[in-house]
Design a protein around this motif. Structure first.
Motif, PDB file in Angstrom:
ATOM      1  N   CYS A   3       1.009  -1.011   0.064  1.00 53.59           N
ATOM      2  CA  CYS A   3      -0.281  -0.083  -0.148  1.00 53.59           C
ATOM      3  C   CYS A   3       0.755   1.191   0.036  1.00 53.59           C
ATOM      4  O   CYS A   3       1.999   0.921   0.736  1.00 53.59           O
ATOM      5  N   GLU A  37      -7.687   5.275   3.553  1.00 57.54           N
ATOM      6  CA  GLU A  37      -7.731   4.394   2.673  1.00 57.54           C
ATOM      7  C   GLU A  37      -6.557   3.605   2.748  1.00 57.54           C
ATOM      8  O   GLU A  37      -6.415   1.969   2.570  1.00 57.54           O
ATOM      9  N   GLN A  38      -5.839   4.178   3.273  1.00 55.97           N
ATOM     10  CA  GLN A  38      -3.867   3.938   3.917  1.00 55.97           C
ATOM     11  C   GLN A  38      -4.281   2.470   4.641  1.00 55.97           C
ATOM     12  O   GLN A  38      -3.860   1.287   4.865  1.00 55.97           O
ATOM     13  N   CYS A  41      -5.959  -1.007   3.771  1.00 54.50           N
ATOM     14  CA  CYS A  41      -4.978  -0.921   2.358  1.00 54.50           C
ATOM     15  C   CYS A  41      -4.395  -2.332   3.841  1.00 54.50           C
ATOM     16  O   CYS A  41      -4.175  -3.609   3.421  1.00 54.50           O
ATOM     17  N   LEU A  51      -2.905  -6.882  -2.511  1.00 54.65           N
ATOM     18  CA  LEU A  51      -2.850  -5.366  -3.571  1.00 54.65           C
ATOM     19  C   LEU A  51      -3.281  -5.104  -4.822  1.00 54.65           C
ATOM     20  O   LEU A  51      -1.836  -5.937  -4.797  1.00 54.65           O
ATOM     21  N   GLN A  54      -5.345   0.761  -6.379  1.00 55.49           N
ATOM     22  CA  GLN A  54      -5.438   1.443  -5.071  1.00 55.49           C
ATOM     23  C   GLN A  54      -5.679   3.172  -6.220  1.00 55.49           C
ATOM     24  O   GLN A  54      -5.159   3.688  -6.742  1.00 55.49           O
ATOM     25  N   LEU A  66      -9.566   0.451  -3.474  1.00 54.85           N
ATOM     26  CA  LEU A  66      -9.372  -0.677  -2.881  1.00 54.85           C
ATOM     27  C   LEU A  66      -9.503  -1.722  -3.909  1.00 54.85           C
ATOM     28  O   LEU A  66     -11.000  -2.343  -4.089  1.00 54.85           O
TER      29      LEU A  66
END
Length: 172
Positions: A3, A37-38, A41, A51, A54, A66
């Protein structure tokens, strides 16, 4: 694939030649969303998901927060993840904020993602939601994320709510 935290990059200022004023690439709300979002992830990677993409965007179609791959023994699943965060629950929690209209946009973006990435056609697909319900805290030592528009306010981050198969779609 790891990520990446694009909040730093997105918050940088660039000079605009025409008026010599800096132009902000994103709003405080967008930078805050990027941080969540980070976190989502990383949360999913800790649980074994891989992943794929993204912040995948298709102009005039939409964005996918994601796209993850969940490897199973019998089959693998491509997971489209919507990340939501709410500071207050006055109008419902973060998970409820994924309305039918938002679901349609995510499904439309997922279709375009699959059209552009045919290597994922063979996978089952699932739509998940990672929901963060946060609270404002005055004490800076008790939280992880600062609000951009309120520097002396911090958010108390609760464990995210992971809704697997949060919504479904009919035939693609």
């Amino acid at each position: 694939m790891m990520c990446y935290d694009n909040s730093e990059m997105l918050s940088r200022l660039i000079d605009v030649m025409a008026n010599d004023k800096p132009l902000m690439l994103t709003s405080p709300k967008q930078r805050q969303g990027s941080r969540f979002e980070q976190r989502a992830c990383e949360f999913l990677q800790e649980r074994g998901l891989i992943l794929v993409a993204q912040n995948w965007q298709q102009p005039k179609v939409g964005e996918l927060d994601l796209v993850m791959l969940e490897k199973g023994q019998a089959w693998s699943t491509l997971v489209f993840v919507e990340v939501r965060q709410r500071q207050h629950s006055y109008f419902g929690d973060a998970a409820i904020s994924v309305t039918a209209g938002k679901q349609r946009k995510i499904i439309k973006a997922a279709r375009h993602f699959l059209q552009q990435n045919p290597q994922y056609h063979k996978y089952e697909c699932r739509f998940d939601v990672i929901a963060y319900n946060t609270m404002n805290k005055k004490n800076k030592n008790e939280a992880n994320i600062t609000l951009d528009n309120q520097p002396n306010q911090r958010l108390e981050i609760n464990q995210p709510e992971w809704l697997q198969g949060a919504f479904i779609t009919s035939a693609w």
